[in-house]
Design a protein around this motif. Structure first.
Motif, PDB file in Angstrom:
ATOM      1  N   GLU B  96       0.864  -1.337  -0.032  1.00  0.00           N
ATOM      2  CA  GLU B  96      -0.138  -0.167   0.012  1.00  0.00           C
ATOM      3  C   GLU B  96       0.864   1.355  -0.003  1.00  0.00           C
ATOM      4  O   GLU B  96       1.937   1.266   0.576  1.00  0.00           O
ATOM      5  CB  GLU B  96      -1.012  -0.100   1.207  1.00  0.00           C
ATOM      6  N   ALA B  97       0.410   2.316  -0.457  1.00  0.00           N
ATOM      7  CA  ALA B  97       1.113   3.280  -0.777  1.00  0.00           C
ATOM      8  C   ALA B  97       0.851   4.560   0.482  1.00  0.00           C
ATOM      9  O   ALA B  97       1.748   5.292   0.670  1.00  0.00           O
ATOM     10  CB  ALA B  97       0.786   4.235  -2.092  1.00  0.00           C
ATOM     11  N   THR B  98       0.186   4.427   1.300  1.00  0.00           N
ATOM     12  CA  THR B  98      -0.148   5.535   2.432  1.00  0.00           C
ATOM     13  C   THR B  98       0.370   4.977   3.835  1.00  0.00           C
ATOM     14  O   THR B  98       0.620   3.698   3.850  1.00  0.00           O
ATOM     15  CB  THR B  98      -1.828   5.368   2.696  1.00  0.00           C
ATOM     16  N   GLY B  99       0.511   5.727   4.653  1.00  0.00           N
ATOM     17  CA  GLY B  99       1.065   5.311   6.054  1.00  0.00           C
ATOM     18  C   GLY B  99       2.698   5.411   5.855  1.00  0.00           C
ATOM     19  O   GLY B  99       3.181   5.589   4.812  1.00  0.00           O
ATOM     20  N   THR B 100       3.258   5.036   7.116  1.00  0.00           N
ATOM     21  CA  THR B 100       4.447   5.208   6.913  1.00  0.00           C
ATOM     22  C   THR B 100       5.134   3.723   6.899  1.00  0.00           C
ATOM     23  O   THR B 100       6.411   3.699   6.903  1.00  0.00           O
ATOM     24  CB  THR B 100       5.005   5.585   8.371  1.00  0.00           C
ATOM     25  N   ALA B 101       4.233   2.828   6.978  1.00  0.00           N
ATOM     26  CA  ALA B 101       4.696   1.385   6.576  1.00  0.00           C
ATOM     27  C   ALA B 101       5.360   1.189   5.124  1.00  0.00           C
ATOM     28  O   ALA B 101       4.691   1.774   4.219  1.00  0.00           O
ATOM     29  CB  ALA B 101       3.580   0.388   7.002  1.00  0.00           C
ATOM     30  N   SER B 102       6.163   0.370   5.095  1.00  0.00           N
ATOM     31  CA  SER B 102       6.817   0.087   3.858  1.00  0.00           C
ATOM     32  C   SER B 102       6.894  -1.359   3.493  1.00  0.00           C
ATOM     33  O   SER B 102       7.789  -2.038   3.163  1.00  0.00           O
ATOM     34  CB  SER B 102       7.973   0.801   3.341  1.00  0.00           C
ATOM     35  N   LYS B 103       5.648  -1.921   3.703  1.00  0.00           N
ATOM     36  CA  LYS B 103       5.569  -3.328   3.732  1.00  0.00           C
ATOM     37  C   LYS B 103       5.063  -3.963   2.443  1.00  0.00           C
ATOM     38  O   LYS B 103       4.511  -3.581   1.945  1.00  0.00           O
ATOM     39  CB  LYS B 103       4.620  -3.899   4.812  1.00  0.00           C
ATOM     40  N   LEU B 104       5.737  -5.266   2.165  1.00  0.00           N
ATOM     41  CA  LEU B 104       5.313  -6.109   1.307  1.00  0.00           C
ATOM     42  C   LEU B 104       4.513  -7.246   1.682  1.00  0.00           C
ATOM     43  O   LEU B 104       5.106  -7.940   2.331  1.00  0.00           O
ATOM     44  CB  LEU B 104       6.578  -6.234   0.391  1.00  0.00           C
ATOM     45  N   THR B 105       3.250  -7.416   1.626  1.00  0.00           N
ATOM     46  CA  THR B 105       2.620  -8.518   2.116  1.00  0.00           C
ATOM     47  C   THR B 105       2.556  -9.566   0.738  1.00  0.00           C
ATOM     48  O   THR B 105       1.941  -9.196  -0.285  1.00  0.00           O
ATOM     49  CB  THR B 105       1.221  -7.888   2.091  1.00  0.00           C
ATOM     50  N   PHE B 106       2.755 -10.612   1.171  1.00  0.00           N
ATOM     51  CA  PHE B 106       2.981 -11.786   0.096  1.00  0.00           C
ATOM     52  C   PHE B 106       1.623 -12.837   0.215  1.00  0.00           C
ATOM     53  O   PHE B 106       1.261 -12.994   1.238  1.00  0.00           O
ATOM     54  CB  PHE B 106       4.275 -12.799   0.395  1.00  0.00           C
ATOM     55  N   GLY B 107       1.341 -13.223  -0.884  1.00  0.00           N
ATOM     56  CA  GLY B 107       0.540 -14.353  -0.833  1.00  0.00           C
ATOM     57  C   GLY B 107       1.144 -15.729  -0.382  1.00  0.00           C
ATOM     58  O   GLY B 107       2.449 -15.609  -0.018  1.00  0.00           O
ATOM     59  N   THR B 108       0.722 -16.773  -0.319  1.00  0.00           N
ATOM     60  CA  THR B 108       1.093 -18.051   0.030  1.00  0.00           C
ATOM     61  C   THR B 108       1.963 -18.851  -0.931  1.00  0.00           C
ATOM     62  O   THR B 108       2.555 -19.791  -0.762  1.00  0.00           O
ATOM     63  CB  THR B 108       0.008 -18.958   0.610  1.00  0.00           C
ATOM     64  N   GLY B 109       1.709 -18.333  -2.072  1.00  0.00           N
ATOM     65  CA  GLY B 109       2.682 -18.846  -3.202  1.00  0.00           C
ATOM     66  C   GLY B 109       1.940 -19.995  -3.928  1.00  0.00           C
ATOM     67  O   GLY B 109       1.212 -20.546  -3.497  1.00  0.00           O
ATOM     68  N   THR B 110       2.257 -20.086  -5.203  1.00  0.00           N
ATOM     69  CA  THR B 110       1.834 -21.391  -6.230  1.00  0.00           C
ATOM     70  C   THR B 110       2.991 -22.082  -6.594  1.00  0.00           C
ATOM     71  O   THR B 110       3.796 -21.331  -7.244  1.00  0.00           O
ATOM     72  CB  THR B 110       1.065 -20.796  -7.197  1.00  0.00           C
ATOM     73  N   ARG B 111       2.916 -23.102  -6.378  1.00  0.00           N
ATOM     74  CA  ARG B 111       4.239 -24.079  -6.779  1.00  0.00           C
ATOM     75  C   ARG B 111       3.872 -24.671  -8.343  1.00  0.00           C
ATOM     76  O   ARG B 111       2.700 -25.375  -8.394  1.00  0.00           O
ATOM     77  CB  ARG B 111       4.425 -25.259  -6.070  1.00  0.00           C
ATOM     78  N   LEU B 112       4.704 -24.354  -9.214  1.00  0.00           N
ATOM     79  CA  LEU B 112       4.259 -24.503 -10.535  1.00  0.00           C
ATOM     80  C   LEU B 112       5.441 -25.744 -10.972  1.00  0.00           C
ATOM     81  O   LEU B 112       6.699 -25.451 -10.755  1.00  0.00           O
ATOM     82  CB  LEU B 112       4.404 -23.712 -11.606  1.00  0.00           C
ATOM     83  N   GLN B 113       5.143 -26.865 -11.274  1.00  0.00           N
ATOM     84  CA  GLN B 113       5.680 -27.905 -11.782  1.00  0.00           C
ATOM     85  C   GLN B 113       5.490 -28.082 -13.327  1.00  0.00           C
ATOM     86  O   GLN B 113       4.459 -28.404 -13.697  1.00  0.00           O
ATOM     87  CB  GLN B 113       5.366 -29.196 -11.240  1.00  0.00           C
ATOM     88  N   VAL B 114       6.394 -27.875 -14.217  1.00  0.00           N
ATOM     89  CA  VAL B 114       6.452 -28.275 -15.551  1.00  0.00           C
ATOM     90  C   VAL B 114       7.238 -29.508 -15.931  1.00  0.00           C
ATOM     91  O   VAL B 114       8.429 -29.471 -15.664  1.00  0.00           O
ATOM     92  CB  VAL B 114       6.938 -27.067 -16.310  1.00  0.00           C
ATOM     93  N   THR B 115       6.600 -30.247 -16.243  1.00  0.00           N
ATOM     94  CA  THR B 115       7.396 -31.721 -16.892  1.00  0.00           C
ATOM     95  C   THR B 115       7.147 -31.822 -18.354  1.00  0.00           C
ATOM     96  O   THR B 115       6.561 -31.349 -19.282  1.00  0.00           O
ATOM     97  CB  THR B 115       6.735 -32.916 -16.196  1.00  0.00           C
ATOM     98  N   LEU B 116       8.357 -32.626 -18.639  1.00  0.00           N
ATOM     99  CA  LEU B 116       8.337 -33.258 -20.261  1.00  0.00           C
ATOM    100  C   LEU B 116       7.319 -33.807 -20.747  1.00  0.00           C
ATOM    101  O   LEU B 116       6.871 -34.721 -19.792  1.00  0.00           O
ATOM    102  CB  LEU B 116       9.859 -33.599 -20.543  1.00  0.00           C
TER     103      LEU B 116
END
Lengths: 115, 116
Positions: B96-116
């Protein structure tokens, strides 16, 4: 260009020992962040500095954790005494300006195992 | 409070398939920034893209493209003709751009597996 440099890359230590993680941010960056990544909690912000001054340490889990930034090119994250639940990957990151308007770049992480 | 949701925990595809990684965010701010990071098996976090809330233009970079839709609070990541080297965990993040915080909030991630 050199990115964020962290050391050590891997550390295995015994419970109760002191652990010191080190970080060199990208030259010219005025924000420095320490993140922790675990399976249970994902990526969480521990503390961040602006111009070497700690701004927000609300994410530091407890008094066993401390972080310093004595100058613009060096920061440490210390855990004393360490516990097995501190096992995680610790990332240092830096940005030029506030994250909200700029990109934050991460180091390769320090993989900590406390046994 | 800001929040990022990546509902897909893991996706498996065969090489050359197209894939979409979903990201839904919550924020009360009108000005905010969205990010995607890639974490390959080696562990580092690699920046892919930053987008501000005023720019809803889709972005394309080679096989990668990003679809930002404020109406649905989504910032999805598309990979065309996936390759094995795309195998990684992908994180969506919000600042977020407001406030004094300069935090990056992450999602839990998506694991992508690409196979041949």
């Amino acid at each position: 260009d050199a990115g964020v440099i962290q050391s050590p890359r891997h550390e295995v230590t015994e419970m109760g020992q002191e652990v010191t993680l080190r970080c060199k941010p990208i030259s010219g960056h005025d924000y420095l962040f320490w993140y922790r990544q675990t399976m249970m909690r994902g990526l969480e912000l521990l503390i961040y500095f602006n111009n070497n001054v700690p701004i927000d340490d609300s994410g530091m889990p407890e008094d066993r954790f401390s972080a310093k930034m004595p100058n613009a090119s060096f920061s440490t994250l210390k855990i004393q005494p360490s516990e097995p639940r501190d096992s995680a990957v610790y990332f240092c990151a830096s940005s030029h300006g506030r994250v909200s308007g700029n990109t934050i770049y991460f180091g390769e992480g320090s993989w900590l195992t406390v046994v | 409070a800001q929040k990022v949701t990546q509902a897909q925990t893991e996706i498996s595809v065969v090489e050359k398939e197209d894939v979409t990684l979903d990201c839904v965010y919550e924020t009360r701010d009108t000005t905010y920034y969205l990010f995607w990071y890639k974490q390959p098996p080696s562990g580092e976090l690699v920046f892919l893209i930053r987008r501000n809330s005023f720019d809803e233009q889709n972005e394309i970079s080679g096989r990668y493209s990003w679809n930002f839709q404020k109406s649905t609070s989504s910032f999805n990541f598309n990979i065309t003709a996936s390759q094995v080297v795309d195998s990684a965990v992908y994180f969506c993040a919000l600042s977020e751009a407001t406030g004094t915080a300069s935090k990056l909030t992450f999602g839990t991630g998506t694991r992508l597996q690409v196979t041949l």
